[in-house]
Scaffold this active site. Structure first.
Site, PDB file in Angstrom:
ATOM      1  N   ASN A 293      61.805  33.513 -82.075  1.00  0.00           N
ATOM      2  CA  ASN A 293      62.238  34.694 -82.793  1.00  0.00           C
ATOM      3  C   ASN A 293      61.707  35.944 -82.085  1.00  0.00           C
ATOM      4  OD1 ASN A 293      63.203  36.354 -84.973  1.00  0.00           O
ATOM      5  ND2 ASN A 293      62.983  34.581 -86.314  1.00  0.00           N
TER       6      ASN A 293
ATOM      7  N   GLY B 257      55.444  32.797 -88.379  1.00  0.00           N
ATOM      8  CA  GLY B 257      55.325  34.154 -87.849  1.00  0.00           C
ATOM      9  C   GLY B 257      53.881  34.603 -87.672  1.00  0.00           C
TER      10      GLY B 257
ATOM     11  N   LYS C 286      42.772  25.450 -89.074  1.00  0.00           N
ATOM     12  CA  LYS C 286      42.152  24.170 -89.419  1.00  0.00           C
ATOM     13  C   LYS C 286      43.232  23.250 -89.982  1.00  0.00           C
ATOM     14  CE  LYS C 286      37.527  25.693 -90.500  1.00  0.00           C
ATOM     15  NZ  LYS C 286      37.056  26.856 -90.276  1.00  0.00           N
TER      16      LYS C 286
ATOM     17  N   HIS D 102      38.235  37.087 -70.733  1.00  0.00           N
ATOM     18  CA  HIS D 102      37.469  38.142 -70.076  1.00  0.00           C
ATOM     19  C   HIS D 102      35.972  37.862 -70.222  1.00  0.00           C
ATOM     20  CE1 HIS D 102      41.108  40.441 -69.465  1.00  0.00           C
ATOM     21  NE2 HIS D 102      41.443  40.092 -70.684  1.00  0.00           N
TER      22      HIS D 102
ATOM     23  N   ALA E  87      51.896  30.485 -90.720  1.00  0.00           N
ATOM     24  CA  ALA E  87      52.015  31.901 -90.393  1.00  0.00           C
ATOM     25  C   ALA E  87      50.656  32.583 -90.395  1.00  0.00           C
ATOM     26  CB  ALA E  87      52.948  32.590 -91.388  1.00  0.00           C
TER      27      ALA E  87
END
Length: 188
Positions: A84, A141, A179, A114, A159
């Site tokens: 999407n 999402g 989890k 990093h 999501a």
């Protein structure tokens, strides 16, 4: 060992001032920009651009614009792939998706790590750890997958989840950090 070899081997490298690396990123960003500005009705052109940007198994995929990739060349998708809107893949090294992967809007996959030591970080160093996604995986999402994670087969990622650790097969995971919520039993 050059900077690209270091990146592919999970070692610290400098992606900011090496011409070849910067040129690869700019080439990918140009292609993403072109893709993101094509009319949705230009399906054939969109597929051609994606196939020029990432590694695909076949033509059976849909990737909604906009997209954001660092290099593109390190991304591979299997059969029947759907993403999407607003897919972000920071692919300093390989990011691979198996068959039948479905990705909700605003999902991100980050390979870059990093340094914690500010002196190294200020030199622009980073390393990249691969992400591997199995078959039949659905991302809700707003999911973020962090460097070095492997996600098994037949997984649902809820999501808004942040996936920091490997995920075994046949589970639903959710949360920050993600989890296991429950196991998925096979449906006959």
């Amino acid at each position: 060992m050059d900077e690209l070899e270091k990146a592919r081997n999970g070692l610290f490298y400098n992606p900011n001032y090496i011409k070849d690396i910067v040129d690869r990123r700019i080439k990918s960003q140009d292609k993403c920009f072109e893709y993101n500005n094509l009319l949705p009705s230009k399906v054939d052109m969109r597929k051609r651009l994606i196939k020029d940007l990432i590694n695909t198994v076949d033509d059976n995929f849909v990737i909604e614009a906009p997209i954001h990739f660092d290099y593109g060349e390190n991304i591979s998708i299997g059969k029947n792939f759907y993403s999407n809107y607003n897919l972000t893949v920071l692919d300093g090294t390989s990011v691979s998706f198996g068959d039948n992967c479905f990705i909700g809007p605003n999902c991100s996959f980050y390979t870059a790590v990093h340094p914690v030591d500010y002196k190294l970080r200020n030199k622009g160093l980073e390393k990249a750890l691969p992400i591997k996604v199995g078959n039949n995986v659905w991302f809700g999402g707003g999911v973020t997958v962090l460097p070095g994670v492997t996600i098994g087969n037949n997984v649902v990622v809820g999501a808004g989840s942040v996936v920091r650790h490997d995920v075994t097969d046949n589970v639903v995971v959710a949360g920050n950090p993600a989890k296991i919520i429950r196991r998925i039993e096979e449906v006959n």
